[in-house]
Write a protein that holds these residues in place. Structure first.
Motif, PDB file in Angstrom:
ATOM      1  N   VAL A  59      -3.362   5.571  11.333  1.00 37.29           N
ATOM      2  CA  VAL A  59      -3.479   5.012  12.685  1.00 37.29           C
ATOM      3  C   VAL A  59      -4.420   5.926  13.466  1.00 37.29           C
ATOM      4  O   VAL A  59      -4.191   7.142  13.526  1.00 37.29           O
ATOM      5  N   GLN A  60      -5.439   5.364  14.069  1.00 35.08           N
ATOM      6  CA  GLN A  60      -6.491   6.191  14.659  1.00 35.08           C
ATOM      7  C   GLN A  60      -6.981   5.598  15.990  1.00 35.08           C
ATOM      8  O   GLN A  60      -7.035   4.380  16.156  1.00 35.08           O
ATOM      9  N   VAL A  83       0.853  -1.196   0.000  1.00 36.96           N
ATOM     10  CA  VAL A  83       0.000   0.000   0.000  1.00 36.96           C
ATOM     11  C   VAL A  83       0.880   1.234   0.000  1.00 36.96           C
ATOM     12  O   VAL A  83       2.053   1.190   0.391  1.00 36.96           O
ATOM     13  N   VAL A  84       0.324   2.317  -0.470  1.00 36.62           N
ATOM     14  CA  VAL A  84       1.076   3.582  -0.536  1.00 36.62           C
ATOM     15  C   VAL A  84       1.033   4.298   0.803  1.00 36.62           C
ATOM     16  O   VAL A  84       2.029   4.830   1.276  1.00 36.62           O
ATOM     17  N   PHE A  90       0.372   7.896   7.647  1.00 34.35           N
ATOM     18  CA  PHE A  90       1.709   7.495   7.221  1.00 34.35           C
ATOM     19  C   PHE A  90       1.755   7.406   5.688  1.00 34.35           C
ATOM     20  O   PHE A  90       0.796   6.927   5.040  1.00 34.35           O
ATOM     21  N   THR A  91       2.868   7.862   5.117  1.00 37.86           N
ATOM     22  CA  THR A  91       3.117   7.708   3.674  1.00 37.86           C
ATOM     23  C   THR A  91       4.352   6.847   3.501  1.00 37.86           C
ATOM     24  O   THR A  91       5.015   6.460   4.471  1.00 37.86           O
ATOM     25  N   GLU A  92       4.705   6.582   2.235  1.00 37.79           N
ATOM     26  CA  GLU A  92       5.855   5.719   1.971  1.00 37.79           C
ATOM     27  C   GLU A  92       7.168   6.360   2.407  1.00 37.79           C
ATOM     28  O   GLU A  92       8.191   5.683   2.554  1.00 37.79           O
ATOM     29  N   LYS A  93       7.128   7.672   2.671  1.00 43.24           N
ATOM     30  CA  LYS A  93       8.337   8.361   3.121  1.00 43.24           C
ATOM     31  C   LYS A  93       8.557   8.216   4.629  1.00 43.24           C
ATOM     32  O   LYS A  93       9.646   8.499   5.119  1.00 43.24           O
ATOM     33  N   CYS A 114       1.519   9.626  18.184  1.00 42.67           N
ATOM     34  CA  CYS A 114       2.336  10.607  17.456  1.00 42.67           C
ATOM     35  C   CYS A 114       3.477   9.869  16.744  1.00 42.67           C
ATOM     36  O   CYS A 114       3.963   8.836  17.234  1.00 42.67           O
ATOM     37  N   LYS A 115       3.893  10.424  15.601  1.00 41.07           N
ATOM     38  CA  LYS A 115       5.037   9.844  14.893  1.00 41.07           C
ATOM     39  C   LYS A 115       6.333  10.072  15.662  1.00 41.07           C
ATOM     40  O   LYS A 115       7.279   9.298  15.543  1.00 41.07           O
TER      41      LYS A 115
END
Length: 501
Positions: A13-14, A8-9, A38-41, A24-25
């Protein structure tokens, strides 16, 4: 928390319907929220934060991970469980004492649950102890509940027995997992028997200058007055001049005057003893009664002591002087705080010495006792050629509550500013009336141990340059406490170098 997502791209998270959880990231509570994307980066990891649980039960929440694209989505759930808060009960006082009247050493107790809920208090097993959530005794009962921290007020009824008694107040946390006990003890009522004179004198005709005797038990029971082996002396509950109406024994059920009647004496001087007995059998007082013989010079005083049970200025009952018409007498005081006054109805002129002739009376006045020590003195009544009499005078000390004395403690710091590596000493100066035996513990602490430390004996040591506050907590045996603070400054240690030639 690490997450592995493939194919997936992006994904999210919820947290749903769980206000006490945040994510938090980064490891940053300030930036945390209930949803992150979240993204692929991005790295496949996030941080979970939970609020403090102040409830007495555990709780759970779910973190939902949704990964997908336009064609499909996949959900994963992570269950988070948080333990219940540790149940706690703490009290400012665990022991309360009361006098017979019901006055307590501490009127209220502060009770804390550390934010874990409410508590209940119960004194149901002891009807003489009432409790409430306010200072009004009218609202007190045997049981009271609080939704969280609270102040419990204690009310103790009068103890009409001469036996001491003790009881308990049970404090229970709302979840039932914690319990504390407040011990309550009350002293018994002290048996009272006060007789306003120790000596009476009648002339040879049987007349007394003052034939009244006041007996008080202050509601602690009845008393019996008995004439011991003297047929010429009787007692009566009424002021009568008839010897026939008198009795050898009389019993009264409350504070009363007793009156003496004597027959004529045609012989030598004679003496009798009257005993006054409290119904409890614990206290007996004696009154000596003299009757003069025919045509003899005499001087007699109707008491041997005067007690003042209040520290303020006080005046005694009248002191009766019995003397023949030609006898001159002098009354003098041994102490500056003891004075003599002639009357309580006119202007109270105070004297250190007064004179009189024949029958008479005077009053003893004591000044206010401003010290914390009881004091003693005496009054002397004298006449040339006759026996001197002394009246012992006692006055109680000026009492002050031990809590008030605690407020007057002085904290003395030997050095408020000193060098690194040096020490300073804390000394406590206690006011008059407060003794080391009244103190349960003294605890010292420093708010900046990197600047200054303090030992259990109050020795402060400088660690590095800066300012610190030393806290001194004094706790009394009755549970009351007072906190004092002292500020100190630590300077850098200076090193001087000397050059040698």
């Amino acid at each position: 928390m690490n997450v592995s997502v493939t194919g997936v791209v992006n994904y999210s998270v919820q947290i749903k319907n769980t206000a006490w959880l945040k994510i938090c990231k980064k490891n940053s509570l300030e930036e945390a929220s209930d949803k992150i994307i979240f993204t692929e980066k991005d790295y496949n990891s996030f941080y979970v934060f939970a609020d403090k649980n102040t409830n007495s039960s555990s709780r759970t929440g779910n973190i939902i991970i949704t990964a997908g694209n336009d064609e499909k989505a996949e959900l994963k759930s992570i269950k988070i469980k948080q333990e219940a808060a540790e149940t706690k009960l703490s009290m400012s006082v665990s022991k309360i004492t009361a006098n017979a009247k019901g006055d307590t050493s501490v009127p209220a107790v502060n009770i804390k649950t550390n934010g874990t809920g409410g508590f209940s208090a119960d004194s149901g097993g002891y009807s003489w102890i009432k409790i409430g959530s306010s200072s009004s005794a009218g609202d007190a009962s045997s049981n009271v509940s609080f939704k969280n921290d609270g102040t419990l007020y204690i009310f103790v009824s009068e103890n009409t027995s001469d036996m001491a008694r003790s009881g308990k107040i049970k404090i229970t946390h709302e979840n039932g997992n914690a319990e504390e006990i407040i011990n309550v003890s009350q002293e018994g009522r002290k048996t009272v028997l006060d007789v306003d004179t120790e000596r009476k004198t009648a002339d040879n005709k049987g007349d007394f200058y003052n034939n009244a005797i006041l007996v008080k038990t202050s509601g602690t029971g009845s008393f019996t007055v008995t004439v011991e082996d003297a047929e010429w002396l009787k007692v009566s509950s009424k002021n009568t001049s008839s010897f026939i109406d008198g009795m050898s024994t009389i019993t009264m059920d409350k504070d009363s005057y007793i009156y003496l009647v004597a027959s004529e004496n045609t012989g030598n001087e004679r003496t009798a003893v009257i005993t006054v007995n409290h119904e409890s059998g614990k206290i007996t007082k004696e009154i000596t009664v003299n009757q003069l013989g025919k045509d003899k010079a005499y001087l007699h005083i109707d008491r041997e002591s005067a007690y003042f049970y209040e520290p303020g200025q006080g005046i005694s009952e009248a002191v009766t002087v019995s003397a023949d018409d030609n006898t001159k007498w002098t009354v003098s005081s041994s102490n500056d705080w003891i004075k003599i006054i002639k009357s309580t109805t006119t202007k109270k002129e105070e004297y250190s010495s007064v004179e009189g002739t024949g029958n008479g009376k005077f009053y003893i006045l004591v000044k206010e006792n401003n010290t914390y020590e009881e004091r003693e003195g005496h009054i002397t009544i004298s006449s040339p050629g006759l026996k001197n009499y002394e009246i012992y005078v006692y006055q109680v000390e000026n009492e002050i509550s031990i809590e008030s004395l605690l407020e007057e403690v002085s904290v003395i710091v030997s050095k408020k500013t000193f060098k690194k590596g040096r020490t300073s000493k804390i000394k406590l100066d206690y006011p008059e009336g407060l003794y080391e035996s009244d103190i349960k513990s003294i605890k010292f602490s420093s708010n900046k141990k990197k600047v200054a430390t303090v030992s259990k004996n109050g020795v402060i040591k400088g660690i590095k340059k800066g300012k610190a506050v030393i806290t001194i907590k004094i706790t009394l045996e009755n549970g009351s406490s007072k906190t004092f603070k002292a500020k100190v400054t630590v300077d850098k240690r200076k090193v001087k170098l000397s050059k040698f030639k």
